[in-house]
Scaffold this active site. Structure first.
Site, PDB file in Angstrom:
ATOM      1  CB  SER A 173     -11.878 -84.814 -74.137  1.00 11.35           C
ATOM      2  OG  SER A 173     -11.574 -86.177 -74.030  1.00 11.35           O
ATOM      3  NE  ARG A 188     -14.923 -73.979 -79.277  1.00 14.07           N
ATOM      4  CZ  ARG A 188     -15.590 -74.238 -80.381  1.00 14.07           C
ATOM      5  NH1 ARG A 188     -15.218 -73.715 -81.518  1.00 14.07           N
ATOM      6  NH2 ARG A 188     -16.640 -75.040 -80.355  1.00 14.07           N
ATOM      7  CG  ASP A 226     -14.169 -87.180 -72.780  1.00 15.25           C
ATOM      8  OD1 ASP A 226     -14.661 -86.730 -73.831  1.00 15.25           O
ATOM      9  OD2 ASP A 226     -14.177 -86.538 -71.714  1.00 15.25           O
TER      10      ASP A 226
HETATM   11  P1  ADP Z   1     -12.469 -84.695 -66.304  1.00 14.49           P
HETATM   12  O1  ADP Z   1     -13.470 -83.735 -66.828  1.00 14.49           O
HETATM   13  O2  ADP Z   1     -11.112 -84.130 -66.194  1.00 14.49           O
HETATM   14  O3  ADP Z   1     -12.477 -85.985 -67.048  1.00 14.49           O
HETATM   15  P2  ADP Z   1     -14.154 -85.394 -63.996  1.00 14.49           P
HETATM   16  O4  ADP Z   1     -15.125 -86.187 -64.771  1.00 14.49           O
HETATM   17  O5  ADP Z   1     -13.696 -85.974 -62.713  1.00 14.49           O
HETATM   18  O6  ADP Z   1     -12.829 -85.015 -64.768  1.00 14.49           O
HETATM   19  O7  ADP Z   1     -14.834 -83.985 -63.689  1.00 14.49           O
HETATM   20  C1  ADP Z   1     -14.202 -83.023 -62.921  1.00 14.49           C
HETATM   21  C2  ADP Z   1     -15.225 -81.976 -62.565  1.00 14.49           C
HETATM   22  O8  ADP Z   1     -16.209 -82.542 -61.716  1.00 14.49           O
HETATM   23  C3  ADP Z   1     -14.654 -80.785 -61.828  1.00 14.49           C
HETATM   24  O9  ADP Z   1     -15.180 -79.616 -62.420  1.00 14.49           O
HETATM   25  C4  ADP Z   1     -15.189 -80.906 -60.418  1.00 14.49           C
HETATM   26  O10 ADP Z   1     -15.552 -79.653 -59.891  1.00 14.49           O
HETATM   27  C5  ADP Z   1     -16.420 -81.744 -60.580  1.00 14.49           C
HETATM   28  N1  ADP Z   1     -16.608 -82.626 -59.421  1.00 14.49           N
HETATM   29  C6  ADP Z   1     -15.681 -83.328 -58.735  1.00 14.49           C
HETATM   30  N2  ADP Z   1     -16.235 -83.999 -57.719  1.00 14.49           N
HETATM   31  C7  ADP Z   1     -17.562 -83.731 -57.768  1.00 14.49           C
HETATM   32  C8  ADP Z   1     -18.677 -84.108 -56.972  1.00 14.49           C
HETATM   33  N3  ADP Z   1     -18.566 -84.890 -55.916  1.00 14.49           N
HETATM   34  N4  ADP Z   1     -19.877 -83.618 -57.335  1.00 14.49           N
HETATM   35  C9  ADP Z   1     -20.019 -82.814 -58.387  1.00 14.49           C
HETATM   36  N5  ADP Z   1     -19.011 -82.407 -59.157  1.00 14.49           N
HETATM   37  C10 ADP Z   1     -17.794 -82.852 -58.849  1.00 14.49           C
HETATM   38 MG    MG Z   2     -13.097 -87.462 -68.106  1.00 11.36          MG
END
Ligand code: ADP
Ligand code: MG
Length: 493
Positions: A173, A188, A226
């Site tokens: 992603s 990037r 994603d």
């Molecule tokens: P990814 O982007 O790797 O797929 P996620 O969808 O879990 O992963 O997003 C991770 C991001 O969400 C991180 O920046 C984190 O700070 C934020 N995050 C994690 N838990 C929470 C929460 N309870 N409320 C708001 N933001 C959150």
């Molecule tokens: Mg994700």
């Protein structure tokens, strides 16, 4: 002030349980008065609030950017995905899905059973900050290793027969330019990644090399992101879904476009009536000129001190990676001005990115009068004592930052809705990512934003928790691609 509750305990995102018992008041430290906090709050309200009028202007500019991206390479990449049309819901078979996410590496075995049904087995591996910055070959080598461990384990458990080679959907992603579905040149890195020797290279080739080095029984069929996966997975289960959004470490959107409206791929000779999913990579909106988005000085600091200054302007106002940091920068400025935490040691909160966006969620959802959760966050993670007036102020700041993010997200959704003419008939928007799923009221604020933009009709656009894009979605994309190629349809793409 007398307290109704003397003690409480909260569970933090780190899994720690934090017990708080009221012992003494903290008025021996020089804290700001309530009145002073209220004056400061007004200043931030002005900075972070967006009127409906302002939002509509952003939507118009956003729409132009989307169209420009489809006709030539503009600042919003609008990447053709080579995912042709919607899934039928009858795709079947076993697939591997790998997601190199912003936070975790996830590997899945997906069984598509048709009729919108599926089964999934998965494993997650945490990515360290070092891995995100070390050489790209090493990063992909880690993916190969994890995948090998996973396939070994499902062979052992009997879920996968030995010697069987599974088609694999790779979810990557980060913005890639694609000439066909099993190829992608990284434009990037985003979301804090910076692995050298990867930008400008074909990530599918790098991934394939690591798979063959580790003898992984898999054949990479499709590269997706994603967001595209989320669009396809959500539609597989709920055919009203026309748009997908991700609000996680980063933010992005995807939707289905008519090929005749994607001038930049006219040379491929695809039937103009066909449809193709577009990965907008909308995080890049307004990155060139910075003329549309309401950036504050804190947003500018984040941009200038990021590893990618001048990029992903929209994402930096919205996504999980940055919201905590925005609040932290405001707090640090107030520390420098001597407004808060006078006489306390503030070194912990002065560490960049030490204030996780999850803290904003926790602060906003604190149900106690005394804001015990907020006490817990500041004392446990930053060794700082707070007064009730300060806690209320910090929570109000979190609300401003979180609300602005949701309303800007509404602007992006509105731009796609308006461009595609979905407002009258209405549509469902599949949304995923921790910010959307866990931040209290994030979805409601998006809906409120859509009504501010479109009036009553804004109610026709409804977001819902999406199906798993990087697991199920990626597997469905692999299935659709296999079917398409078996039928000899655009088999070179
Ligand atoms: P990814 O982007 O790797 O797929 P996620 O969808 O879990 O992963 O997003 C991770 C991001 O969400 C991180 O920046 C984190 O700070 C934020 N995050 C994690 N838990 C929470 C929460 N309870 N409320 C708001 N933001 C959150
Ligand atoms: Mg994700």
């Amino acid at each position: 002030m007398a307290s109704r509750r003397g003690s409480s305990s909260v569970t933090l995102p780190t899994g720690h349980t934090l017990a708080y018992t009221r012992t003494s008041e903290v008025d021996d430290l020089p804290h700001a008065t309530k009145k002073k906090m209220a004056d400061h709050l007004r200043r931030f309200e002005t900075m972070f609030t967006m009127t409906p009028q302002r939002m509509r202007m952003i939507v118009e500019a956003f729409k132009d950017s989307l169209e420009l991206g489809l006709s030539k390479s503009g600042q919003v990449p609008m990447i053709p995905t080579y995912v042709f049309g919607w899934p039928s819901g009858e795709e079947t078979g076993e697939f591997l899905a790998v997601d190199l996410g912003g936070t975790n590496l996830r590997v899945c075995l997906v069984k598509l059973n048709g009729g919108g049904k599926f089964e999934i087995t998965q494993a997650k591996y945490r990515l360290t900050e070092e891995q995100k910055q070390e050489d790209g070959e090493k990063l992909f080598d880690f993916c190969g290793k994890c995948l090998k461990a996973f396939t070994d384990s499902i062979v052992e458990s009997g879920e996968l027969s030995k010697d069987r080679i599974l088609p694999l959907g790779f979810t990557f992603s980060y913005p890639c330019s694609q000439e066909k579905i099993d190829h992608g040149t990284l434009i990037r890195w985003t979301k804090g990644f910076g692995a050298p020797n990867t930008e400008g290279r074909d990530v599918v080739e790098m991934f394939r090399n690591s798979l063959s080095q580790h003898d992984v029984p898999a054949e990479v069929v499709a590269l997706t992101c994603d967001t595209t996966g989320t669009l396809i997975a959500s539609h597989y289960v709920n055919p009203d879904t026309k748009i997908a959004c991700i609000f996680g470490t980063g933010c992005n959107a995807a939707y289905m476009e008519r090929v005749r409206d994607i001038p930049k791929i006219a040379h491929l000779g695809i039937d103009p009536e066909a449809e193709m999913a577009i990965n907008c990579e909308w995080g890049a909106f307004d990155s060139f000129e910075h003329e549309h988005l309401p950036r504050t000085k804190y947003d500018i600091t984040i941009d200038e001190t990021s590893n990618k200054p001048g990029e992903q302007a929209f994402e930096k106002l919205i996504s999980g990676r940055y919201l905590g940091e925005i609040l932290r920068l405001i707090i640090c400025e107030l520390i420098d001005e001597g407004v808060v935490f006078l006489g306390q040691n503030t070194y912990k909160i002065e560490i960049p990115y030490s204030f996780d966006t999850a803290f904003l969620s926790l602060m906003e959802s604190d149900p106690t009068d005394e804001l015990l959760m907020v006490i817990g966050i500041f004392s446990h993670f930053f060794a700082l004592e707070t007064t009730l007036a300060e806690r209320q102020f910090f929570r109000a700041l979190a609300r401003l930052v979180g609300r602005r993010a949701a309303r800007l997200s509404a602007c992006g959704i509105a731009a796609i809705v308006s461009k595609m003419g979905y407002l009258e008939e209405g549509c469902s928007v599949g949304a995923d990512g921790s910010l959307y799923n866990k931040y209290p009221g994030f979805a409601d604020r998006i809906h409120e934003g859509l009504q501010d933009i479109f009036g009553e009709k804004g109610r026709n656009i409804v977001t819902h928790h999406a199906e798993d894009g990087s697991g199920i979605g990626s597997a469905i994309v692999a299935a659709m691609t296999k079917l398409r190629k078996d039928q000899g349809l655009y088999s070179n793409l």
